[in-house]
Design a protein around this motif. Structure first.
Motif, PDB file in Angstrom:
ATOM      1  N   SER A  82      15.142 -46.317 -51.415  1.00 61.03           N
ATOM      2  CA  SER A  82      15.218 -47.244 -52.541  1.00 61.03           C
ATOM      3  C   SER A  82      14.622 -46.485 -53.838  1.00 61.03           C
ATOM      4  CB  SER A  82      14.204 -48.324 -52.043  1.00 61.03           C
ATOM      5  OG  SER A  82      12.857 -48.003 -51.818  1.00 61.03           O
ATOM      6  N   GLN A  83      15.109 -47.122 -54.832  1.00 58.04           N
ATOM      7  CA  GLN A  83      14.975 -46.601 -56.251  1.00 58.04           C
ATOM      8  C   GLN A  83      14.378 -47.820 -57.099  1.00 58.04           C
ATOM      9  OE1 GLN A  83      18.318 -44.880 -57.750  1.00 58.04           O
ATOM     10  NE2 GLN A  83      18.465 -43.221 -56.193  1.00 58.04           N
ATOM     11  N   VAL A  84      13.750 -47.765 -58.168  1.00 56.71           N
ATOM     12  CA  VAL A  84      13.197 -48.782 -58.890  1.00 56.71           C
ATOM     13  C   VAL A  84      14.350 -49.488 -59.716  1.00 56.71           C
ATOM     14  CG1 VAL A  84      12.078 -49.191 -61.133  1.00 56.71           C
ATOM     15  CG2 VAL A  84      11.149 -47.449 -59.447  1.00 56.71           C
ATOM     16  N   VAL A  85      15.466 -48.804 -59.680  1.00 55.51           N
ATOM     17  CA  VAL A  85      16.706 -49.757 -60.175  1.00 55.51           C
ATOM     18  C   VAL A  85      17.127 -50.781 -59.276  1.00 55.51           C
ATOM     19  CG1 VAL A  85      17.322 -48.083 -61.667  1.00 55.51           C
ATOM     20  CG2 VAL A  85      18.232 -47.945 -59.495  1.00 55.51           C
ATOM     21  N   ASP A  86      16.410 -50.726 -57.855  1.00 54.06           N
ATOM     22  CA  ASP A  86      17.078 -51.622 -57.046  1.00 54.06           C
ATOM     23  C   ASP A  86      16.370 -52.930 -57.037  1.00 54.06           C
ATOM     24  OD1 ASP A  86      17.346 -48.932 -54.606  1.00 54.06           O
ATOM     25  OD2 ASP A  86      19.072 -49.646 -55.771  1.00 54.06           O
ATOM     26  N   SER A  87      15.385 -52.820 -57.862  1.00 55.89           N
ATOM     27  CA  SER A  87      14.623 -54.132 -57.787  1.00 55.89           C
ATOM     28  C   SER A  87      15.281 -55.167 -58.572  1.00 55.89           C
ATOM     29  CB  SER A  87      13.265 -53.756 -58.994  1.00 55.89           C
ATOM     30  OG  SER A  87      12.414 -52.858 -58.530  1.00 55.89           O
ATOM     31  N   ALA A  88      15.254 -56.296 -57.881  1.00 56.15           N
ATOM     32  CA  ALA A  88      16.330 -57.428 -58.197  1.00 56.15           C
ATOM     33  C   ALA A  88      16.167 -58.458 -57.239  1.00 56.15           C
ATOM     34  CB  ALA A  88      17.883 -56.813 -58.244  1.00 56.15           C
ATOM     35  N   VAL A  89      16.876 -59.716 -57.248  1.00 55.29           N
ATOM     36  CA  VAL A  89      16.796 -60.609 -56.545  1.00 55.29           C
ATOM     37  C   VAL A  89      18.402 -60.662 -55.804  1.00 55.29           C
ATOM     38  CG1 VAL A  89      16.927 -63.436 -55.799  1.00 55.29           C
ATOM     39  CG2 VAL A  89      15.434 -62.315 -57.725  1.00 55.29           C
ATOM     40  N   TYR A  90      18.263 -60.518 -54.598  1.00 56.37           N
ATOM     41  CA  TYR A  90      19.548 -60.410 -53.617  1.00 56.37           C
ATOM     42  C   TYR A  90      19.914 -61.674 -52.999  1.00 56.37           C
ATOM     43  CZ  TYR A  90      18.983 -55.390 -54.754  1.00 56.37           C
ATOM     44  OH  TYR A  90      19.056 -54.093 -55.364  1.00 56.37           O
ATOM     45  N   PHE A  91      21.175 -62.022 -53.210  1.00 55.52           N
ATOM     46  CA  PHE A  91      21.790 -63.287 -52.551  1.00 55.52           C
ATOM     47  C   PHE A  91      22.806 -62.869 -51.576  1.00 55.52           C
ATOM     48  CE2 PHE A  91      19.633 -66.750 -55.054  1.00 55.52           C
ATOM     49  CZ  PHE A  91      19.392 -65.918 -56.377  1.00 55.52           C
ATOM     50  N   CYS A  92      22.686 -63.634 -50.504  1.00 55.07           N
ATOM     51  CA  CYS A  92      23.849 -63.650 -49.382  1.00 55.07           C
ATOM     52  C   CYS A  92      24.426 -64.805 -49.530  1.00 55.07           C
ATOM     53  CB  CYS A  92      23.025 -63.421 -48.062  1.00 55.07           C
ATOM     54  SG  CYS A  92      24.205 -63.594 -46.558  1.00 55.07           S
ATOM     55  N   ALA A  93      25.748 -64.829 -49.472  1.00 54.52           N
ATOM     56  CA  ALA A  93      26.470 -66.008 -49.642  1.00 54.52           C
ATOM     57  C   ALA A  93      27.726 -66.373 -48.679  1.00 54.52           C
ATOM     58  CB  ALA A  93      27.068 -66.270 -50.978  1.00 54.52           C
ATOM     59  N   THR A 107      18.728 -68.616 -50.295  1.00 60.51           N
ATOM     60  CA  THR A 107      17.930 -68.775 -51.282  1.00 60.51           C
ATOM     61  C   THR A 107      17.384 -67.446 -52.279  1.00 60.51           C
ATOM     62  OG1 THR A 107      16.078 -68.899 -49.570  1.00 60.51           O
ATOM     63  CG2 THR A 107      16.636 -70.805 -50.320  1.00 60.51           C
ATOM     64  N   GLY A 108      17.890 -66.321 -51.454  1.00 65.00           N
ATOM     65  CA  GLY A 108      17.452 -65.141 -52.215  1.00 65.00           C
ATOM     66  C   GLY A 108      16.216 -64.349 -51.889  1.00 65.00           C
ATOM     67  N   THR A 109      16.288 -63.040 -52.072  1.00 66.31           N
ATOM     68  CA  THR A 109      15.297 -62.209 -51.762  1.00 66.31           C
ATOM     69  C   THR A 109      14.904 -61.423 -53.000  1.00 66.31           C
ATOM     70  OG1 THR A 109      15.669 -62.095 -49.373  1.00 66.31           O
ATOM     71  CG2 THR A 109      14.102 -60.621 -49.975  1.00 66.31           C
ATOM     72  N   ARG A 110      13.682 -61.615 -53.213  1.00 68.36           N
ATOM     73  CA  ARG A 110      13.099 -60.859 -54.372  1.00 68.36           C
ATOM     74  C   ARG A 110      12.673 -59.636 -53.988  1.00 68.36           C
ATOM     75  NH1 ARG A 110      12.239 -61.778 -59.642  1.00 68.36           N
ATOM     76  NH2 ARG A 110      12.433 -64.104 -59.351  1.00 68.36           N
ATOM     77  N   LEU A 111      13.368 -58.564 -54.301  1.00 66.41           N
ATOM     78  CA  LEU A 111      12.901 -57.045 -53.831  1.00 66.41           C
ATOM     79  C   LEU A 111      12.299 -56.487 -55.039  1.00 66.41           C
ATOM     80  CD1 LEU A 111      13.031 -54.823 -51.815  1.00 66.41           C
ATOM     81  CD2 LEU A 111      15.342 -54.205 -52.924  1.00 66.41           C
ATOM     82  N   THR A 112      11.025 -55.780 -54.812  1.00 68.31           N
ATOM     83  CA  THR A 112      10.373 -55.038 -55.826  1.00 68.31           C
ATOM     84  C   THR A 112      10.049 -53.612 -55.222  1.00 68.31           C
ATOM     85  OG1 THR A 112       9.474 -57.077 -56.572  1.00 68.31           O
ATOM     86  CG2 THR A 112       8.415 -54.990 -57.209  1.00 68.31           C
ATOM     87  N   ILE A 113      10.724 -52.690 -56.055  1.00 67.64           N
ATOM     88  CA  ILE A 113      10.395 -51.390 -55.701  1.00 67.64           C
ATOM     89  C   ILE A 113       9.335 -50.805 -56.544  1.00 67.64           C
ATOM     90  CG2 ILE A 113      11.481 -49.094 -55.392  1.00 67.64           C
ATOM     91  CD1 ILE A 113      12.808 -51.333 -53.724  1.00 67.64           C
ATOM     92  N   ILE A 114       8.174 -50.271 -55.903  1.00 68.18           N
ATOM     93  CA  ILE A 114       7.027 -50.070 -56.743  1.00 68.18           C
ATOM     94  C   ILE A 114       7.283 -48.306 -56.786  1.00 68.18           C
ATOM     95  CG2 ILE A 114       4.533 -49.680 -56.491  1.00 68.18           C
ATOM     96  CD1 ILE A 114       4.853 -51.939 -54.306  1.00 68.18           C
ATOM     97  N   PRO A 115       7.022 -47.956 -58.073  1.00 68.34           N
ATOM     98  CA  PRO A 115       7.188 -46.311 -58.308  1.00 68.34           C
ATOM     99  C   PRO A 115       5.969 -45.683 -57.703  1.00 68.34           C
ATOM    100  CG  PRO A 115       6.983 -47.548 -60.311  1.00 68.34           C
ATOM    101  CD  PRO A 115       6.942 -48.686 -59.150  1.00 68.34           C
TER     102      PRO A 115
END
Lengths: 115, 115
Positions: A82-93, A107-115
């Motif tokens: 994983s990279q910091v740029v991957d930090s986002a909310v991810y939705f499956c549909a 409802t989405g998963t908020r992913l935070t990548i910690i540097p």
């Protein structure tokens, strides 16, 4: 009725770790489509992948991979290294092949990548 | 051109104002959508236009009025909104019509604040 469940509300991992986002769906349709979208802080939903219900082949695109298992009604998404740029909310549909154009979002998963 | 554009990016309006949101795509897509997204929630479908005709209205209040002047443009006219209408409004387009699982491509959204 259709339903998409993303049980992980928030995930934090350290950069370079692998992370898997879970998606479980419910539908009575035999033909349907599954999607993953990424929503960075800027707000735009970015299309990542579409998979139809007849195609259970797993897919890899760079650091991204998707595991579709019809037997467990799951469509999980893994980010490798994983990279910091991957930090986002991810939705499956989920979308039916019949009826209207409606996408059923999880409802989405908020992913935070910690540097 | 593989993008959906939306204007304005931000909009602040009073409850008595009339304003419009605009969306444009030049991908030849024949289905276009308006979504509303509240903070920490998935997008909610409002309207679908298919071949420039309104095909889905998800019981949206009449203070929201969609318009599709041509196959590339989609407007959302706003009048007498309420503070609870404050949200991110997303436009999307899709290359395929009802019954087929075409992925939807989203614009960056208009962040609307109603005072």
């Amino acid at each position: 009725a259709q339903k998409v469940t993303q049980a992980q509300t928030e995930i934090s991992v350290v950069e370079k770790e692998d992370v898997t986002l879970d998606c479980v769906y419910e539908t009575r349709d035999t033909t349907y489509y599954l999607f993953w979208y990424k929503q960075p802080p800027s707000g735009e939903l970015v299309f990542l992948i579409r998979r139809n219900s007849f195609d259970e082949q797993n897919e890899i695109s760079g650091r991204y991979s998707w595991n579709f298992q019809k037997s467990t009604s799951s469509f999980n998404f893994t980010i490798t290294a994983s990279q910091v740029v991957d930090s986002a909310v991810y939705f499956c549909a989920l979308k039916s092949n019949f009826g209207n154009e409606k996408l059923t979002f999880g409802t989405g998963t908020r992913l935070t990548i910690i540097p | 051109d593989t993008e959906v554009t939306q204007t304005p990016k931000h909009l602040v309006m009073g409850m008595t104002n009339k304003k419009s949101l605009k969306c444009e795509q030049h991908m030849g897509h024949r289905a276009m959508y308006w979504y509303k997204q509240k903070a920490k929630k998935p997008p909610e479908l409002m309207f679908v236009y298919s071949y420039e005709k309104l095909s889905i209205n998800e019981s949206v209040p009449s203070r929201f009025s969609p318009e599709c002047p041509n196959s590339s443009l989609l407007n959302l006219h706003l009048h007498a909104l309420q503070p609870e209408d404050s949200a991110l409004y997303l436009c999307a387009s899709s290359p395929e019509n009802s019954g087929v699982g075409g992925e939807q491509f989203f614009g960056p959204g208009t962040r609307l604040t109603v005072l």
